[in-house]
Scaffold this motif. Structure first.
Motif, short mmCIF file in Angstrom:
data_model
loop_
_atom_site.label_atom_id
_atom_site.label_comp_id
_atom_site.label_asym_id
_atom_site.label_seq_id
_atom_site.Cartn_x
_atom_site.Cartn_y
_atom_site.Cartn_z
N GLY A 1 0.81 -1.21 0.00
CA GLY A 1 0.00 0.00 0.00
C GLY A 1 0.84 1.26 0.00
N ALA A 2 1.90 1.25 0.79
CA ALA A 2 2.79 2.42 0.89
C ALA A 2 3.92 2.37 -0.12
N GLU A 3 4.07 1.24 -0.82
CA GLU A 3 5.14 1.04 -1.80
C GLU A 3 6.50 1.32 -1.16
N ARG A 4 6.72 0.75 0.00
CA ARG A 4 7.99 0.96 0.70
C ARG A 4 8.41 -0.32 1.42
N MET A 5 9.68 -0.41 1.73
CA MET A 5 10.20 -1.52 2.49
C MET A 5 10.04 -1.22 3.97
N VAL A 6 9.35 -2.09 4.69
CA VAL A 6 9.21 -1.93 6.13
C VAL A 6 10.50 -2.36 6.83
N TRP A 7 11.12 -3.40 6.28
CA TRP A 7 12.32 -3.97 6.90
C TRP A 7 13.07 -4.74 5.84
N SER A 8 14.38 -4.69 5.89
CA SER A 8 15.18 -5.51 4.98
C SER A 8 16.54 -5.75 5.60
N VAL A 9 17.15 -6.86 5.20
CA VAL A 9 18.50 -7.18 5.64
C VAL A 9 19.30 -7.59 4.41
N THR A 10 20.52 -7.13 4.31
CA THR A 10 21.34 -7.40 3.14
C THR A 10 22.37 -8.49 3.44
N LEU A 11 22.84 -9.10 2.39
CA LEU A 11 23.91 -10.08 2.47
C LEU A 11 25.23 -9.35 2.22
N ASP A 12 26.13 -9.42 3.18
CA ASP A 12 27.42 -8.75 3.05
C ASP A 12 28.11 -9.24 1.76
N ARG A 13 28.53 -8.31 0.92
CA ARG A 13 29.04 -8.68 -0.39
C ARG A 13 30.40 -9.37 -0.30
N GLU A 14 31.22 -8.99 0.67
CA GLU A 14 32.49 -9.68 0.84
C GLU A 14 32.27 -11.12 1.29
N LEU A 15 31.31 -11.31 2.21
CA LEU A 15 30.98 -12.66 2.63
C LEU A 15 30.44 -13.48 1.46
N ALA A 16 29.63 -12.84 0.62
CA ALA A 16 29.07 -13.53 -0.54
C ALA A 16 30.18 -14.00 -1.48
N GLU A 17 31.15 -13.14 -1.74
CA GLU A 17 32.26 -13.52 -2.61
C GLU A 17 33.07 -14.67 -1.99
N THR A 18 33.30 -14.58 -0.68
CA THR A 18 34.02 -15.64 0.01
C THR A 18 33.27 -16.96 -0.07
N ALA A 19 31.94 -16.89 0.14
CA ALA A 19 31.11 -18.10 0.09
C ALA A 19 31.16 -18.71 -1.31
N LEU A 20 31.08 -17.88 -2.33
CA LEU A 20 31.16 -18.39 -3.71
C LEU A 20 32.49 -19.09 -3.96
N GLY A 21 33.56 -18.49 -3.46
CA GLY A 21 34.87 -19.10 -3.63
C GLY A 21 34.97 -20.46 -2.96
N LYS A 22 34.39 -20.58 -1.77
CA LYS A 22 34.40 -21.86 -1.06
C LYS A 22 33.57 -22.91 -1.81
N ILE A 23 32.43 -22.49 -2.35
CA ILE A 23 31.59 -23.43 -3.10
C ILE A 23 32.31 -23.91 -4.35
N GLU A 24 32.93 -22.97 -5.08
CA GLU A 24 33.61 -23.35 -6.32
C GLU A 24 34.84 -24.20 -6.05
N ALA A 25 35.43 -24.05 -4.87
CA ALA A 25 36.55 -24.92 -4.51
C ALA A 25 36.09 -26.36 -4.34
N GLU A 26 34.81 -26.54 -4.01
CA GLU A 26 34.25 -27.88 -3.82
C GLU A 26 33.68 -28.48 -5.10
#
Length: 271
Positions: A79-104
């Protein structure tokens, strides 16, 4: 005095659950939701789609209330066309996680959903959208995925199944992120501890409702936390075996109006 309604809150996933395969909502499902709402229930969309990809569907539903988006990382007020609450994924953590996955498991193809009501879905070379109807912007290289805050990372592997990729990713990333599988070709990394249940609980608190009066519908393993939170979990006939195993009941498929079948039973008969 009118009889009390069966459930005050109806939480529905979208893809593979409320929506048909062509992203449409059937007239029967629309009528069943309208009947439940007329009886006093609240309908809450709880989806892995980010808020910008949900807004047109909420408009079609005529929803002016809250929606849980991004696997629980976003609480959006239509109704208000707004975000009441949101949480982001730390981009450095995301890159690290991708690297760990690709290592496997070797190289994967990645995409991200940017945070915010106007956030874009960015996809790197080689990534194919599981839902071709959803808009996405292709970038030239992986580094371009991290230019703005993100709510989650989406992964695909050229050889591994979704179950195999999700299992390997969980083992590789540990507590860096939460790994979910939300549909065919959709393995995702989101902020650690964030699930559909956390978003649903926050939305229910805003509405003054509780788990004891909530019925939830879903089709994939990412719906398991939502089923654990709600009083009653209903899996679609097309649901993943992991979700069916924890469901309180199984209804017909999304193509056969499975949600409508249950709502008609609980809130009134089909006209």
């Amino acid at each position: 005095m009118a009889a009390p309604i069966a459930y005050s809150l109806i939480a529905t996933d979208l893809d593979g659950t409320l929506l048909r395969g062509d992203d449409t909502l059937s007239d029967r499902s629309r009528a069943a939701l309208a009947m439940a709402i007329a009886r006093g229930a609240r309908h809450l969309v709880v989806t892995g789609r980010p808020a910008p990809r949900v807004r047109p569907l909420l408009d079609e539903l005529g929803s002016q209330g809250l929606a849980v988006c991004g696997q629980g990382a976003q609480l959006y007020d239509a109704g208000a066309e707004r975000m009441v609450w949101s949480v982001t994924l730390d981009r450095e953590l995301a890159e690290t996680a991708l690297g760990k996955i690709e290592a496997e498991v070797g190289d994967v193809y990645a995409a991200v959903d940017q945070d915010g009501v106007d956030g874009l879905t960015l996809i790197e070379p080689g990534y194919e959208m599981p839902h071709p109807t959803l808009p996405a912007v292709r970038v030239l290289r992986r580094d371009d995925l991290w230019t703005e805050p993100i709510s989650k990372v989406l992964l695909r592997h050229p050889l591994l199944s979704d179950d195999e990729l999700a299992s390997a990713a969980r083992g590789a990333v540990g507590s860096l992120a939460t790994v979910t599988m939300s549909g065919p070709g959709t393995v995702e990394l989101q902020p650690c501890g964030v699930t559909k249940a956390t978003g649903l609980a926050l939305a229910a608190e805003h509405l003054g409702l509780t788990p004891a009066t909530t019925i939830a519908f879903g089709d994939m393993p990412n719906d398991i936390p939502m089923f654990d939170w709600a009083a009653h979990g209903v899996a679609m006939a097309n649901a993943h075996p992991e979700l069916r195993a924890v469901a309180d009941e199984v209804t017909l498929s999304n193509e056969e109006d499975g949600i409508a079948v249950v709502l008609e039973r609980l809130f009134g008969s089909r006209p």
